[in-house]
Design a protein around this motif. Structure first.
Motif, PDB file in Angstrom:
ATOM      1  N   LEU A   9      -9.208   5.880   5.365  1.00  0.00           N
ATOM      2  CA  LEU A   9     -10.023   4.836   4.658  1.00  0.00           C
ATOM      3  C   LEU A   9      -9.386   4.619   3.277  1.00  0.00           C
ATOM      4  O   LEU A   9      -9.391   3.406   2.939  1.00  0.00           O
ATOM      5  N   VAL A  10      -8.879   5.757   2.484  1.00  0.00           N
ATOM      6  CA  VAL A  10      -8.544   5.056   1.298  1.00  0.00           C
ATOM      7  C   VAL A  10      -7.292   4.292   1.553  1.00  0.00           C
ATOM      8  O   VAL A  10      -6.914   3.462   0.718  1.00  0.00           O
ATOM      9  N   CYS A  11      -6.289   4.630   2.423  1.00  0.00           N
ATOM     10  CA  CYS A  11      -5.017   3.904   2.834  1.00  0.00           C
ATOM     11  C   CYS A  11      -5.358   2.528   3.359  1.00  0.00           C
ATOM     12  O   CYS A  11      -4.615   1.557   2.914  1.00  0.00           O
ATOM     13  N   SER A  12      -6.480   2.536   4.078  1.00  0.00           N
ATOM     14  CA  SER A  12      -6.843   1.189   4.661  1.00  0.00           C
ATOM     15  C   SER A  12      -7.435   0.291   3.449  1.00  0.00           C
ATOM     16  O   SER A  12      -6.981  -0.984   3.605  1.00  0.00           O
ATOM     17  N   GLY A  13      -8.000   0.685   2.448  1.00  0.00           N
ATOM     18  CA  GLY A  13      -8.473   0.108   1.443  1.00  0.00           C
ATOM     19  C   GLY A  13      -7.259  -0.560   0.541  1.00  0.00           C
ATOM     20  O   GLY A  13      -7.151  -1.641   0.277  1.00  0.00           O
ATOM     21  N   ILE A  14      -6.301   0.352   0.373  1.00  0.00           N
ATOM     22  CA  ILE A  14      -4.812  -0.353  -0.427  1.00  0.00           C
ATOM     23  C   ILE A  14      -4.297  -1.198   0.549  1.00  0.00           C
ATOM     24  O   ILE A  14      -3.997  -2.330  -0.009  1.00  0.00           O
ATOM     25  N   LEU A  43     -10.222  -2.424  -2.490  1.00  0.00           N
ATOM     26  CA  LEU A  43      -9.884  -0.974  -2.605  1.00  0.00           C
ATOM     27  C   LEU A  43     -10.901   0.140  -2.380  1.00  0.00           C
ATOM     28  O   LEU A  43     -10.685   1.187  -1.648  1.00  0.00           O
ATOM     29  N   TRP A  44     -12.255  -0.316  -2.618  1.00  0.00           N
ATOM     30  CA  TRP A  44     -13.239   0.721  -2.166  1.00  0.00           C
ATOM     31  C   TRP A  44     -13.952   0.169  -0.866  1.00  0.00           C
ATOM     32  O   TRP A  44     -14.458   0.800   0.053  1.00  0.00           O
TER      33      TRP A  44
END
Length: 230
Positions: A9-14, A43-44
């Protein structure tokens, strides 16, 4: 398993932030500050941000036909009017973008330069983040006001502070409330370093909680005439 979800999810946000940034180069927002708002929101917000951007965030590209171009010019490239719920959501996201940028900067700064308040680094981090968020948030609001109305700098700053303070406060309360649960309940027996995927995944969730807390506050501020709907 949870760590893999955090990485995803963090990589998806980026990745979604990069996708939106590229799309904005072809059809920028009529209100320039919203270009930054959508990228920071992604990003979030990740896939929720992508849905919102596709649903009511994209600017209509300029038509190439002569009649359509004349219409665009006569309208002065004015932004489209959104339904009330979308207008409130955009106002909340506008506030949240300042919080997002402040937290990214603040958390990395305090990771290397600890800030302590009342003997607590956690409280120190939150105070530092809040002050930074208020400064950036007021600037974002000031920028939007100055784009919509040609008024004096002093008047715009005063209105920006009044419009952003309670909105930002409600967002930060939600965000800090979630992070308090993270630190004192979910991860009470293990450290949560700021340079880990899990920390930033928790921050993504904190921003989501912040949005849900800021939404009714923004609706109230718009109703009272303190803020204008986006």
């Amino acid at each position: 398993m949870l760590n893999l979800l955090a990485v995803f999810l963090v990589c998806s946000g980026i990745g979604i932030a990069v996708h939106i940034a590229i799309d904005l180069t072809h059809r920028p927002q009529s209100m320039k500050i919203m270009n930054a708002v959508w990228i920071l929101t992604a990003l979030w917000g990740s896939y929720l941000a992508l849905w919102a951007y596709n649903k009511f965030g994209k600017s209509v590209p300029m038509k190439m036909g002569e009649d359509e171009m004349k219409m665009d010019m006569s309208m002065g490239n004015m932004p489209m009017e959104h339904p009330h719920w979308q207008s409130v959501a955009l106002s909340a996201l506008h506030c949240g973008a300042g919080c997002t940028l402040a937290d990214i900067i603040g958390e990395w700064v305090t990771n290397y330069i600890p800030v302590t308040v009342a003997g607590s680094q956690l409280i120190g981090n939150w105070v530092f983040d809040f002050i930074l968020a208020l400064i950036i948030g007021v600037y974002f609001q000031f920028y939007a006001i100055r784009e919509m109305e040609r008024i004096s700098v002093g008047n715009a700053l005063s209105r920006a502070f009044k419009a952003d303070f309670f909105s930002l406060l409600s967002w930060q309360i939600g965000m800090y409330g979630w992070m308090a649960i993270v630190y004192f309940i979910l991860f009470v027996n293990e450290p949560l370093p700021k340079d880990t995927w899990m920390f930033w995944f928790m921050m993504q969730l904190a921003m989501l909680v912040g949005f849900f807390c800021a939404y009714p506050m923004n609706a109230l501020l718009i109703k009272l005439g303190v803020k204008k709907g986006m």
